[in-house]
Design a protein around this motif. Structure first.
Motif, PDB file in Angstrom:
ATOM      1  N   ASP A 112       1.474  24.208 -26.526  1.00  0.00           N
ATOM      2  CA  ASP A 112       2.299  25.469 -26.442  1.00  0.00           C
ATOM      3  C   ASP A 112       1.358  26.397 -27.349  1.00  0.00           C
ATOM      4  O   ASP A 112       2.069  27.334 -27.740  1.00  0.00           O
ATOM      5  CB  ASP A 112       3.615  25.519 -27.006  1.00  0.00           C
ATOM      6  CG  ASP A 112       4.411  26.745 -26.469  1.00  0.00           C
ATOM      7  OD1 ASP A 112       3.992  27.279 -25.577  1.00  0.00           O
ATOM      8  OD2 ASP A 112       5.371  27.013 -26.975  1.00  0.00           O
ATOM      9  N   LYS A 113       0.191  26.441 -27.400  1.00  0.00           N
ATOM     10  CA  LYS A 113      -0.625  27.398 -28.014  1.00  0.00           C
ATOM     11  C   LYS A 113      -2.305  27.055 -27.720  1.00  0.00           C
ATOM     12  O   LYS A 113      -2.394  26.226 -27.071  1.00  0.00           O
ATOM     13  CB  LYS A 113      -0.752  27.473 -29.612  1.00  0.00           C
ATOM     14  CG  LYS A 113      -1.163  26.267 -30.236  1.00  0.00           C
ATOM     15  CD  LYS A 113      -0.665  26.196 -31.663  1.00  0.00           C
ATOM     16  CE  LYS A 113      -1.182  24.969 -32.465  1.00  0.00           C
ATOM     17  NZ  LYS A 113      -0.926  25.031 -33.860  1.00  0.00           N
ATOM     18  N   GLY A 114      -2.990  28.257 -27.593  1.00  0.00           N
ATOM     19  CA  GLY A 114      -4.248  28.301 -27.029  1.00  0.00           C
ATOM     20  C   GLY A 114      -4.357  28.738 -25.660  1.00  0.00           C
ATOM     21  O   GLY A 114      -3.520  28.736 -24.868  1.00  0.00           O
ATOM     22  N   LYS A 115      -5.449  29.585 -25.510  1.00  0.00           N
ATOM     23  CA  LYS A 115      -5.504  30.381 -24.134  1.00  0.00           C
ATOM     24  C   LYS A 115      -6.315  29.416 -22.999  1.00  0.00           C
ATOM     25  O   LYS A 115      -6.163  29.670 -21.940  1.00  0.00           O
ATOM     26  CB  LYS A 115      -6.124  31.606 -24.479  1.00  0.00           C
ATOM     27  CG  LYS A 115      -5.355  32.386 -25.456  1.00  0.00           C
ATOM     28  CD  LYS A 115      -6.065  33.717 -25.652  1.00  0.00           C
ATOM     29  CE  LYS A 115      -5.091  34.570 -26.585  1.00  0.00           C
ATOM     30  NZ  LYS A 115      -5.777  35.658 -27.330  1.00  0.00           N
ATOM     31  N   THR A 116      -7.621  28.678 -23.437  1.00  0.00           N
ATOM     32  CA  THR A 116      -8.356  27.784 -22.356  1.00  0.00           C
ATOM     33  C   THR A 116      -8.414  26.492 -23.026  1.00  0.00           C
ATOM     34  O   THR A 116      -8.733  26.350 -24.480  1.00  0.00           O
ATOM     35  CB  THR A 116      -9.572  28.664 -22.593  1.00  0.00           C
ATOM     36  OG1 THR A 116      -9.352  30.038 -22.134  1.00  0.00           O
ATOM     37  CG2 THR A 116     -10.652  28.045 -21.684  1.00  0.00           C
ATOM     38  N   TYR A 117      -8.499  25.597 -22.167  1.00  0.00           N
ATOM     39  CA  TYR A 117      -8.433  23.970 -22.657  1.00  0.00           C
ATOM     40  C   TYR A 117      -9.729  23.759 -21.852  1.00  0.00           C
ATOM     41  O   TYR A 117      -9.929  23.962 -20.463  1.00  0.00           O
ATOM     42  CB  TYR A 117      -7.231  23.295 -22.299  1.00  0.00           C
ATOM     43  CG  TYR A 117      -6.225  23.544 -23.313  1.00  0.00           C
ATOM     44  CD1 TYR A 117      -5.871  22.674 -24.154  1.00  0.00           C
ATOM     45  CD2 TYR A 117      -5.430  24.722 -23.385  1.00  0.00           C
ATOM     46  CE1 TYR A 117      -4.996  22.501 -25.046  1.00  0.00           C
ATOM     47  CE2 TYR A 117      -4.341  24.856 -24.360  1.00  0.00           C
ATOM     48  CZ  TYR A 117      -4.229  23.866 -25.026  1.00  0.00           C
ATOM     49  OH  TYR A 117      -3.349  23.943 -26.325  1.00  0.00           O
ATOM     50  N   VAL A 118     -10.599  23.032 -22.484  1.00  0.00           N
ATOM     51  CA  VAL A 118     -11.629  22.635 -21.857  1.00  0.00           C
ATOM     52  C   VAL A 118     -11.976  20.904 -22.083  1.00  0.00           C
ATOM     53  O   VAL A 118     -11.776  20.661 -23.072  1.00  0.00           O
ATOM     54  CB  VAL A 118     -13.192  23.241 -22.186  1.00  0.00           C
ATOM     55  CG1 VAL A 118     -13.285  22.915 -23.918  1.00  0.00           C
ATOM     56  CG2 VAL A 118     -14.243  22.681 -21.383  1.00  0.00           C
ATOM     57  N   ALA A 119     -12.283  20.134 -20.856  1.00  0.00           N
ATOM     58  CA  ALA A 119     -12.585  18.932 -21.024  1.00  0.00           C
ATOM     59  C   ALA A 119     -13.839  18.440 -20.777  1.00  0.00           C
ATOM     60  O   ALA A 119     -14.411  18.984 -19.512  1.00  0.00           O
ATOM     61  CB  ALA A 119     -11.481  17.971 -20.339  1.00  0.00           C
ATOM     62  N   ILE A 120     -14.511  17.605 -21.489  1.00  0.00           N
ATOM     63  CA  ILE A 120     -15.800  17.050 -21.131  1.00  0.00           C
ATOM     64  C   ILE A 120     -15.979  15.548 -21.293  1.00  0.00           C
ATOM     65  O   ILE A 120     -15.423  15.053 -22.237  1.00  0.00           O
ATOM     66  CB  ILE A 120     -17.090  18.103 -22.092  1.00  0.00           C
ATOM     67  CG1 ILE A 120     -18.447  17.687 -21.558  1.00  0.00           C
ATOM     68  CG2 ILE A 120     -16.746  17.660 -23.540  1.00  0.00           C
ATOM     69  CD1 ILE A 120     -19.379  18.363 -22.037  1.00  0.00           C
ATOM     70  N   THR A 121     -16.658  15.069 -20.347  1.00  0.00           N
ATOM     71  CA  THR A 121     -16.544  13.638 -20.309  1.00  0.00           C
ATOM     72  C   THR A 121     -17.998  13.417 -21.230  1.00  0.00           C
ATOM     73  O   THR A 121     -18.748  14.140 -21.594  1.00  0.00           O
ATOM     74  CB  THR A 121     -16.927  12.951 -18.883  1.00  0.00           C
ATOM     75  OG1 THR A 121     -18.208  13.257 -18.326  1.00  0.00           O
ATOM     76  CG2 THR A 121     -15.611  13.481 -18.193  1.00  0.00           C
ATOM     77  N   ALA A 122     -17.970  11.987 -21.734  1.00  0.00           N
ATOM     78  CA  ALA A 122     -19.195  11.397 -22.750  1.00  0.00           C
ATOM     79  C   ALA A 122     -20.400  11.573 -21.584  1.00  0.00           C
ATOM     80  O   ALA A 122     -21.395  11.516 -22.329  1.00  0.00           O
ATOM     81  CB  ALA A 122     -18.866   9.991 -23.023  1.00  0.00           C
TER      82      ALA A 122
END
Length: 442
Positions: A112-122
Protein backbone atom coordinates in the motif's frame (compact mmCIF):
# COMPACT_ATOMS: atom_id res chain seq x y z
CA UNK A 1 54.26 -64.51 10.00
CA UNK A 2 52.44 -65.25 6.75
CA UNK A 3 49.17 -65.95 8.59
CA UNK A 4 49.46 -62.63 10.45
CA UNK A 5 49.91 -60.76 7.17
CA UNK A 6 46.90 -62.53 5.73
CA UNK A 7 44.80 -61.60 8.75
CA UNK A 8 45.98 -57.97 8.45
CA UNK A 9 45.07 -57.74 4.77
CA UNK A 10 41.65 -59.26 5.48
CA UNK A 11 40.95 -56.76 8.24
CA UNK A 12 42.11 -53.94 6.01
CA UNK A 13 39.77 -55.13 3.22
CA UNK A 14 36.81 -55.30 5.56
CA UNK A 15 37.51 -51.76 6.79
CA UNK A 16 37.79 -50.47 3.23
CA UNK A 17 34.51 -52.13 2.28
CA UNK A 18 32.79 -50.62 5.31
CA UNK A 19 34.10 -47.19 4.34
CA UNK A 20 32.86 -47.56 0.79
CA UNK A 21 29.44 -48.73 1.99
CA UNK A 22 29.20 -45.78 4.41
CA UNK A 23 30.06 -43.35 1.63
CA UNK A 24 27.46 -44.89 -0.68
CA UNK A 25 24.82 -44.73 2.09
CA UNK A 26 25.61 -41.09 2.76
CA UNK A 27 25.30 -40.31 -0.94
CA UNK A 28 21.92 -42.09 -1.13
CA UNK A 29 20.63 -40.21 1.92
CA UNK A 30 21.78 -36.92 0.41
CA UNK A 31 20.01 -37.74 -2.83
CA UNK A 32 16.82 -38.80 -1.11
CA UNK A 33 16.52 -35.99 1.39
CA UNK A 34 18.44 -33.25 -0.35
CA UNK A 35 16.40 -33.36 -3.54
CA UNK A 36 13.10 -34.27 -1.85
CA UNK A 37 13.05 -31.07 0.21
CA UNK A 38 13.90 -28.05 -1.93
CA UNK A 39 14.08 -24.65 -0.33
CA UNK A 40 10.67 -23.15 0.32
CA UNK A 41 9.87 -20.33 -2.10
CA UNK A 42 9.23 -16.86 -0.70
CA UNK A 43 5.50 -16.21 -0.36
CA UNK A 44 3.60 -13.01 -1.06
CA UNK A 45 3.49 -12.03 2.60
CA UNK A 46 7.28 -12.30 2.96
CA UNK A 47 7.88 -10.21 -0.16
CA UNK A 48 5.32 -7.59 0.92
CA UNK A 49 6.80 -7.38 4.42
CA UNK A 50 10.27 -6.95 2.96
CA UNK A 51 9.16 -4.15 0.62
CA UNK A 52 7.32 -2.36 3.43
CA UNK A 53 10.65 -1.43 4.99
CA UNK A 54 12.93 -1.43 1.96
CA UNK A 55 12.60 -0.66 -1.74
CA UNK A 56 14.46 -3.87 -2.69
CA UNK A 57 13.65 -7.49 -1.92
CA UNK A 58 15.77 -10.39 -3.15
CA UNK A 59 14.04 -13.75 -2.90
CA UNK A 60 15.78 -16.76 -1.44
CA UNK A 61 16.21 -18.44 -4.82
CA UNK A 62 17.92 -15.37 -6.34
CA UNK A 63 20.33 -14.28 -3.60
CA UNK A 64 23.33 -15.87 -5.23
CA UNK A 65 22.74 -13.67 -8.32
CA UNK A 66 22.92 -10.37 -6.40
CA UNK A 67 25.93 -9.91 -4.11
CA UNK A 68 25.51 -7.84 -0.94
CA UNK A 69 27.48 -4.94 -2.44
CA UNK A 70 25.16 -4.85 -5.47
CA UNK A 71 22.13 -4.93 -3.21
CA UNK A 72 23.44 -1.93 -1.25
CA UNK A 73 24.04 0.02 -4.48
CA UNK A 74 20.56 -0.79 -5.78
CA UNK A 75 18.90 0.26 -2.52
CA UNK A 76 20.82 3.54 -2.55
CA UNK A 77 19.65 4.30 -6.08
CA UNK A 78 16.02 3.39 -5.31
CA UNK A 79 16.03 5.50 -2.14
CA UNK A 80 17.37 8.60 -3.84
CA UNK A 81 14.72 8.50 -6.56
CA UNK A 82 11.85 9.35 -4.19
CA UNK A 83 9.48 10.88 -6.75
CA UNK A 84 9.32 7.69 -8.80
CA UNK A 85 9.15 5.56 -5.63
CA UNK A 86 10.20 2.34 -7.38
CA UNK A 87 10.18 -0.93 -5.45
CA UNK A 88 12.03 -3.91 -6.91
CA UNK A 89 11.89 -7.68 -6.46
CA UNK A 90 14.59 -10.06 -7.70
CA UNK A 91 13.30 -13.60 -8.27
CA UNK A 92 14.90 -16.86 -9.35
CA UNK A 93 15.51 -17.74 -12.97
CA UNK A 94 12.76 -19.32 -15.01
CA UNK A 95 9.79 -17.57 -13.36
CA UNK A 96 7.16 -16.73 -15.99
CA UNK A 97 5.15 -13.55 -16.47
CA UNK A 98 1.98 -15.47 -15.58
CA UNK A 99 3.45 -15.90 -12.10
CA UNK A 100 5.21 -12.55 -11.74
CA UNK A 101 2.27 -10.39 -12.88
CA UNK A 102 -0.23 -11.42 -10.18
CA UNK A 103 2.55 -11.53 -7.57
CA UNK A 104 3.58 -7.93 -8.25
CA UNK A 105 0.02 -6.67 -8.12
CA UNK A 106 -0.79 -8.55 -4.93
CA UNK A 107 2.40 -7.37 -3.23
CA UNK A 108 1.67 -3.77 -4.25
CA UNK A 109 -1.81 -3.97 -2.74
CA UNK A 110 -0.44 -5.39 0.52
CA UNK A 111 2.39 -2.87 0.87
CA UNK A 112 0.00 0.00 0.00
CA UNK A 113 2.81 2.39 -0.86
CA UNK A 114 5.12 2.81 -3.81
CA UNK A 115 4.15 3.98 -7.29
CA UNK A 116 6.00 1.51 -9.50
CA UNK A 117 6.90 -2.13 -8.86
CA UNK A 118 9.49 -3.92 -10.98
CA UNK A 119 10.50 -7.58 -10.95
CA UNK A 120 13.66 -9.01 -12.53
CA UNK A 121 14.64 -12.65 -12.72
CA UNK A 122 18.13 -13.92 -11.91
CA UNK A 123 18.55 -14.61 -15.63
CA UNK A 124 17.77 -10.97 -16.49
CA UNK A 125 14.09 -10.81 -17.58
CA UNK A 126 12.24 -7.74 -16.33
CA UNK A 127 8.61 -6.57 -16.08
CA UNK A 128 6.87 -3.83 -14.11
CA UNK A 129 3.55 -2.38 -13.00
CA UNK A 130 2.85 1.25 -12.19
CA UNK A 131 0.11 3.61 -11.12
CA UNK A 132 1.79 6.60 -12.77
CA UNK A 133 3.33 5.10 -15.92
CA UNK A 134 1.44 3.39 -18.73
CA UNK A 135 2.32 -0.07 -19.98
CA UNK A 136 3.91 1.50 -23.07
CA UNK A 137 6.04 3.84 -20.97
CA UNK A 138 7.14 0.98 -18.72
CA UNK A 139 8.19 -1.09 -21.73
CA UNK A 140 10.21 1.84 -23.07
CA UNK A 141 12.05 2.23 -19.76
CA UNK A 142 12.72 -1.51 -19.56
CA UNK A 143 14.03 -1.53 -23.16
CA UNK A 144 16.45 1.30 -22.33
CA UNK A 145 18.00 -0.81 -19.57
CA UNK A 146 18.54 -3.88 -21.77
CA UNK A 147 21.99 -5.46 -21.85
CA UNK A 148 23.09 -4.75 -18.30
CA UNK A 149 23.39 -6.94 -15.27
CA UNK A 150 20.77 -6.90 -12.50
CA UNK A 151 22.38 -4.05 -10.56
CA UNK A 152 22.91 -1.91 -13.65
CA UNK A 153 19.39 -2.49 -14.98
CA UNK A 154 17.60 -1.71 -11.71
CA UNK A 155 19.64 1.44 -11.05
CA UNK A 156 19.11 2.61 -14.64
CA UNK A 157 15.39 1.84 -14.45
CA UNK A 158 15.03 3.83 -11.20
CA UNK A 159 16.88 6.84 -12.67
CA UNK A 160 14.77 6.79 -15.84
CA UNK A 161 11.56 6.46 -13.85
CA UNK A 162 12.59 9.43 -11.69
CA UNK A 163 13.22 11.54 -14.78
CA UNK A 164 9.82 10.53 -16.16
CA UNK A 165 8.13 11.39 -12.85
CA UNK A 166 9.78 14.82 -12.82
CA UNK A 167 8.64 15.44 -16.40
CA UNK A 168 5.09 14.46 -15.57
CA UNK A 169 5.15 16.75 -12.54
CA UNK A 170 6.25 19.71 -14.69
CA UNK A 171 3.63 18.95 -17.32
CA UNK A 172 0.98 18.60 -14.64
CA UNK A 173 1.90 21.97 -13.16
CA UNK A 174 1.53 23.70 -16.53
CA UNK A 175 -1.78 22.00 -17.10
CA UNK A 176 -2.92 22.99 -13.63
CA UNK A 177 -2.29 26.67 -14.32
CA UNK A 178 -4.18 26.42 -17.61
CA UNK A 179 -7.22 24.84 -16.02
CA UNK A 180 -7.15 26.97 -12.89
CA UNK A 181 -8.77 29.90 -14.60
CA UNK A 182 -11.57 27.74 -15.97
CA UNK A 183 -12.11 26.15 -12.60
CA UNK A 184 -12.38 29.50 -10.84
CA UNK A 185 -15.30 30.49 -13.04
CA UNK A 186 -16.90 27.07 -12.67
CA UNK A 187 -16.50 26.88 -8.90
CA UNK A 188 -19.09 29.55 -8.18
CA UNK A 189 -21.75 27.76 -10.22
CA UNK A 190 -20.85 24.33 -8.90
CA UNK A 191 -20.76 25.59 -5.31
CA UNK A 192 -24.21 27.06 -5.68
CA UNK A 193 -25.56 23.84 -7.13
CA UNK A 194 -23.95 21.79 -4.36
CA UNK A 195 -25.40 24.04 -1.70
CA UNK A 196 -28.87 23.65 -3.15
CA UNK A 197 -28.45 19.88 -3.52
CA UNK A 198 -27.04 19.62 0.01
CA UNK A 199 -29.94 21.57 1.44
CA UNK A 200 -32.44 19.32 -0.34
CA UNK A 201 -30.61 16.22 0.82
CA UNK A 202 -30.60 17.42 4.43
CA UNK A 203 -34.29 18.23 4.22
CA UNK A 204 -35.03 14.78 2.77
CA UNK A 205 -32.94 13.07 5.46
CA UNK A 206 -34.62 15.09 8.20
CA UNK A 207 -38.05 14.13 6.83
CA UNK A 208 -37.08 10.46 6.66
CA UNK A 209 -35.67 10.57 10.20
CA UNK A 210 -38.85 12.18 11.50
CA UNK A 211 -40.97 9.47 9.84
CA UNK A 212 -38.70 6.75 11.19
CA UNK A 213 -38.81 8.18 14.70
CA UNK A 214 -42.61 8.30 14.65
CA UNK A 215 -42.71 4.66 13.59
CA UNK A 216 -40.22 3.57 16.27
CA UNK A 217 -42.04 5.55 18.96
CA UNK A 218 -45.20 3.61 18.06
CA UNK A 219 -43.37 0.34 18.72
CA UNK A 220 -41.96 1.61 22.03
CA UNK A 221 -45.35 2.88 23.17
CA UNK A 222 -47.02 -0.42 22.32
CA UNK A 223 -44.53 -2.37 24.45
CA UNK A 224 -45.06 0.08 27.34
CA UNK A 225 -48.83 -0.34 27.11
CA UNK A 226 -48.45 -4.13 27.11
CA UNK A 227 -46.33 -3.97 30.27
CA UNK A 228 -48.80 -1.60 31.93
CA UNK A 229 -51.79 -3.84 31.12
CA UNK A 230 -50.22 -6.79 32.88
CA UNK A 231 -49.39 -4.54 35.86
CA UNK A 232 -47.56 -7.10 38.00
CA UNK A 233 -46.44 -6.20 41.48
CA UNK A 234 -42.85 -7.40 41.45
CA UNK A 235 -42.69 -6.89 45.24
CA UNK A 236 -45.46 -9.43 45.79
CA UNK A 237 -43.82 -12.38 47.62
CA UNK A 238 -46.42 -14.70 46.15
CA UNK A 239 -45.41 -13.88 42.58
CA UNK A 240 -43.67 -16.72 40.75
CA UNK A 241 -39.92 -15.90 40.74
CA UNK A 242 -39.63 -16.81 37.04
CA UNK A 243 -42.52 -14.48 36.17
CA UNK A 244 -40.94 -11.72 38.24
CA UNK A 245 -37.59 -12.18 36.48
CA UNK A 246 -39.06 -12.06 32.96
CA UNK A 247 -41.31 -9.10 33.82
CA UNK A 248 -38.40 -7.10 35.27
CA UNK A 249 -36.33 -7.84 32.17
CA UNK A 250 -39.20 -6.67 29.97
CA UNK A 251 -39.42 -3.39 31.93
CA UNK A 252 -35.65 -2.88 31.70
CA UNK A 253 -35.77 -3.49 27.94
CA UNK A 254 -38.58 -0.95 27.62
CA UNK A 255 -36.49 1.62 29.51
CA UNK A 256 -33.51 0.96 27.22
CA UNK A 257 -35.66 1.31 24.11
CA UNK A 258 -37.21 4.55 25.32
CA UNK A 259 -33.84 6.08 26.22
CA UNK A 260 -32.28 5.00 22.91
CA UNK A 261 -35.19 6.55 20.99
CA UNK A 262 -34.70 9.87 22.74
CA UNK A 263 -30.95 9.84 21.94
CA UNK A 264 -31.34 8.74 18.31
CA UNK A 265 -30.08 11.26 15.78
CA UNK A 266 -29.51 8.99 12.74
CA UNK A 267 -31.33 5.99 11.29
CA UNK A 268 -28.42 3.79 12.42
CA UNK A 269 -29.21 4.68 16.04
CA UNK A 270 -32.58 2.93 15.76
CA UNK A 271 -30.98 -0.51 15.69
CA UNK A 272 -30.33 -0.26 19.45
CA UNK A 273 -34.01 0.59 19.97
CA UNK A 274 -35.40 -2.40 18.10
CA UNK A 275 -32.86 -4.77 19.68
CA UNK A 276 -34.24 -3.71 23.08
CA UNK A 277 -37.84 -4.01 21.84
CA UNK A 278 -37.26 -7.56 20.57
CA UNK A 279 -35.83 -8.49 23.97
CA UNK A 280 -38.74 -6.89 25.84
CA UNK A 281 -41.41 -8.57 23.72
CA UNK A 282 -39.88 -12.00 24.26
CA UNK A 283 -39.79 -11.52 28.03
CA UNK A 284 -43.44 -10.37 28.05
CA UNK A 285 -44.37 -13.55 26.16
CA UNK A 286 -42.36 -15.60 28.66
CA UNK A 287 -44.01 -13.80 31.61
CA UNK A 288 -47.49 -14.65 30.39
CA UNK A 289 -46.49 -18.26 29.78
CA UNK A 290 -45.20 -18.65 33.37
CA UNK A 291 -48.33 -17.02 34.81
CA UNK A 292 -50.48 -19.42 32.77
CA UNK A 293 -48.50 -22.41 33.96
CA UNK A 294 -47.20 -23.11 30.47
CA UNK A 295 -43.59 -23.81 29.37
CA UNK A 296 -41.49 -20.77 28.52
CA UNK A 297 -41.55 -20.60 24.70
CA UNK A 298 -38.49 -21.09 22.55
CA UNK A 299 -36.76 -17.83 21.76
CA UNK A 300 -37.30 -17.31 18.04
CA UNK A 301 -36.98 -14.40 15.65
CA UNK A 302 -39.83 -11.85 15.75
CA UNK A 303 -42.80 -12.20 13.43
CA UNK A 304 -41.60 -10.99 10.04
CA UNK A 305 -44.93 -9.45 9.09
CA UNK A 306 -45.16 -7.33 12.23
CA UNK A 307 -42.36 -7.46 14.85
CA UNK A 308 -44.84 -5.88 17.29
CA UNK A 309 -46.46 -9.33 17.49
CA UNK A 310 -43.44 -10.65 19.38
CA UNK A 311 -41.61 -13.96 18.86
CA UNK A 312 -42.58 -16.18 15.93
CA UNK A 313 -43.84 -19.73 16.48
CA UNK A 314 -43.06 -21.26 13.08
CA UNK A 315 -41.72 -20.52 9.60
CA UNK A 316 -44.12 -20.21 6.67
CA UNK A 317 -43.64 -19.81 2.93
CA UNK A 318 -44.83 -16.40 1.74
CA UNK A 319 -44.34 -14.18 -1.31
CA UNK A 320 -45.00 -10.43 -1.58
CA UNK A 321 -47.26 -9.32 -4.45
CA UNK A 322 -45.42 -10.20 -7.67
CA UNK A 323 -42.42 -11.46 -5.70
CA UNK A 324 -40.62 -14.74 -5.13
CA UNK A 325 -41.70 -17.10 -2.35
CA UNK A 326 -39.42 -17.33 0.66
CA UNK A 327 -39.51 -18.78 4.19
CA UNK A 328 -40.24 -16.24 6.93
CA UNK A 329 -40.89 -16.50 10.70
CA UNK A 330 -44.48 -15.77 11.71
CA UNK A 331 -46.54 -15.49 14.87
CA UNK A 332 -49.38 -17.97 15.36
CA UNK A 333 -52.10 -15.69 13.93
CA UNK A 334 -50.13 -14.59 10.87
CA UNK A 335 -49.02 -18.18 10.22
CA UNK A 336 -52.70 -19.21 10.24
CA UNK A 337 -53.58 -16.41 7.82
CA UNK A 338 -50.82 -17.28 5.38
CA UNK A 339 -51.66 -20.99 5.42
CA UNK A 340 -55.32 -20.12 4.75
CA UNK A 341 -54.44 -17.83 1.85
CA UNK A 342 -55.29 -14.67 3.79
CA UNK A 343 -53.26 -11.46 4.04
CA UNK A 344 -51.13 -11.29 7.20
CA UNK A 345 -51.22 -8.29 9.56
CA UNK A 346 -48.44 -6.12 8.08
CA UNK A 347 -46.47 -3.58 10.13
CA UNK A 348 -47.29 -0.31 8.35
CA UNK A 349 -44.96 2.59 9.11
CA UNK A 350 -45.13 6.33 8.31
CA UNK A 351 -43.92 7.09 4.77
CA UNK A 352 -44.56 10.40 3.04
CA UNK A 353 -48.23 11.25 3.33
CA UNK A 354 -49.27 7.67 4.05
CA UNK A 355 -48.01 4.33 5.31
CA UNK A 356 -46.16 1.36 3.86
CA UNK A 357 -44.91 -2.02 5.08
CA UNK A 358 -41.64 -1.39 6.89
CA UNK A 359 -39.67 -3.41 4.31
CA UNK A 360 -40.85 -1.05 1.55
CA UNK A 361 -40.39 2.24 3.41
CA UNK A 362 -36.91 3.15 2.19
CA UNK A 363 -33.32 2.72 3.40
CA UNK A 364 -33.93 4.59 6.67
CA UNK A 365 -35.76 1.50 7.95
CA UNK A 366 -32.85 -0.88 7.33
CA UNK A 367 -31.30 -0.40 10.82
CA UNK A 368 -34.80 -0.62 12.31
CA UNK A 369 -35.34 -4.03 10.72
CA UNK A 370 -31.79 -5.17 11.43
CA UNK A 371 -32.18 -4.54 15.16
CA UNK A 372 -35.18 -6.85 15.44
CA UNK A 373 -33.23 -9.71 13.84
CA UNK A 374 -29.73 -8.92 15.15
CA UNK A 375 -29.71 -12.03 17.39
CA UNK A 376 -30.98 -14.33 14.66
CA UNK A 377 -28.59 -13.81 11.77
CA UNK A 378 -29.07 -10.06 11.26
CA UNK A 379 -28.75 -8.96 7.65
CA UNK A 380 -27.96 -12.49 6.46
CA UNK A 381 -31.43 -13.56 7.60
CA UNK A 382 -33.10 -10.34 6.41
CA UNK A 383 -31.56 -10.35 2.94
CA UNK A 384 -33.06 -13.79 2.31
CA UNK A 385 -36.50 -12.80 3.63
CA UNK A 386 -36.63 -9.48 1.80
CA UNK A 387 -35.82 -10.55 -1.76
CA UNK A 388 -37.88 -8.38 -4.08
CA UNK A 389 -38.61 -5.66 -1.49
CA UNK A 390 -37.12 -2.16 -1.31
CA UNK A 391 -34.86 -3.09 1.60
CA UNK A 392 -33.98 -6.38 -0.07
CA UNK A 393 -32.78 -4.69 -3.26
CA UNK A 394 -30.74 -2.24 -1.23
CA UNK A 395 -29.11 -5.01 0.79
CA UNK A 396 -28.16 -6.96 -2.32
CA UNK A 397 -26.57 -3.76 -3.62
CA UNK A 398 -24.09 -3.67 -0.78
CA UNK A 399 -25.83 -2.56 2.43
CA UNK A 400 -24.22 -4.27 5.36
CA UNK A 401 -22.44 -6.85 3.22
CA UNK A 402 -18.77 -7.53 3.47
CA UNK A 403 -16.93 -8.87 0.46
CA UNK A 404 -14.10 -11.06 1.67
CA UNK A 405 -10.61 -11.02 0.31
CA UNK A 406 -9.80 -13.11 -2.72
CA UNK A 407 -9.05 -16.57 -1.38
CA UNK A 408 -5.66 -18.11 -1.17
CA UNK A 409 -4.42 -19.54 -4.41
CA UNK A 410 -1.36 -20.96 -6.04
CA UNK A 411 0.88 -18.03 -6.85
CA UNK A 412 2.98 -20.24 -9.09
CA UNK A 413 5.85 -20.58 -6.64
CA UNK A 414 5.42 -17.43 -4.57
CA UNK A 415 2.79 -18.97 -2.27
CA UNK A 416 0.61 -17.25 0.30
CA UNK A 417 -2.72 -15.45 0.22
CA UNK A 418 -3.02 -13.19 -2.81
CA UNK A 419 -5.07 -10.62 -0.90
CA UNK A 420 -7.72 -8.32 -2.31
CA UNK A 421 -6.51 -7.16 -5.73
CA UNK A 422 -7.77 -3.80 -6.90
CA UNK A 423 -7.42 -1.84 -10.10
CA UNK A 424 -5.32 1.15 -11.04
CA UNK A 425 -2.15 -0.67 -12.13
CA UNK A 426 -0.80 -0.71 -15.69
CA UNK A 427 1.42 -3.60 -16.77
CA UNK A 428 4.61 -3.40 -18.75
CA UNK A 429 5.65 -6.82 -20.01
CA UNK A 430 9.18 -5.69 -20.79
CA UNK A 431 11.47 -8.61 -21.56
CA UNK A 432 8.47 -10.95 -21.36
CA UNK A 433 6.61 -9.18 -24.16
CA UNK A 434 3.60 -6.86 -24.12
CA UNK A 435 1.64 -6.03 -21.00
CA UNK A 436 -1.97 -6.88 -20.26
CA UNK A 437 -4.00 -9.30 -18.22
CA UNK A 438 -1.95 -12.19 -16.94
CA UNK A 439 -4.81 -14.57 -16.29
CA UNK A 440 -5.15 -16.75 -13.27
CA UNK A 441 -8.34 -15.00 -12.20
CA UNK A 442 -6.54 -11.79 -11.31
Amino acid sequence: MTSQLRRGFAAHGRGARRGILAAVAAAVIALLFGFAAPAQADDVSQIANGLSGSRLYVTTGARSAVPDADQAAIRQALDRNEDADVRAVVVQSGVTKERIGPMLKSVAQRVDKGKTYVAITADGKMMAISKDLSGKELNQLIAQTAGGDIKTRLIRFADLAEAEADQQARSGMIGAFVTLGVLIFAVAGVTGALLVAGKRRRERQARQMAELKRGVEEDVTLLGEDIARLDLNVMDPGLDPAAREHYEKAMNSYDRAKAATERAARPEDMQAVTEALEDGRYHMTATRAVLAGEPVPERRAPCFFNPQHGPSVKDVTWAPPGGVARSVPACAEDARRVLNGEIPDMRMVPYGDGRRPYWDAGPAYAPYASGYYASYGGLDLLSGMMIGTMLGSMMSGGFGHHVGDVGAGDMGGFGGDTGDIGGGWDFGGGDFGGGGDFGGGF
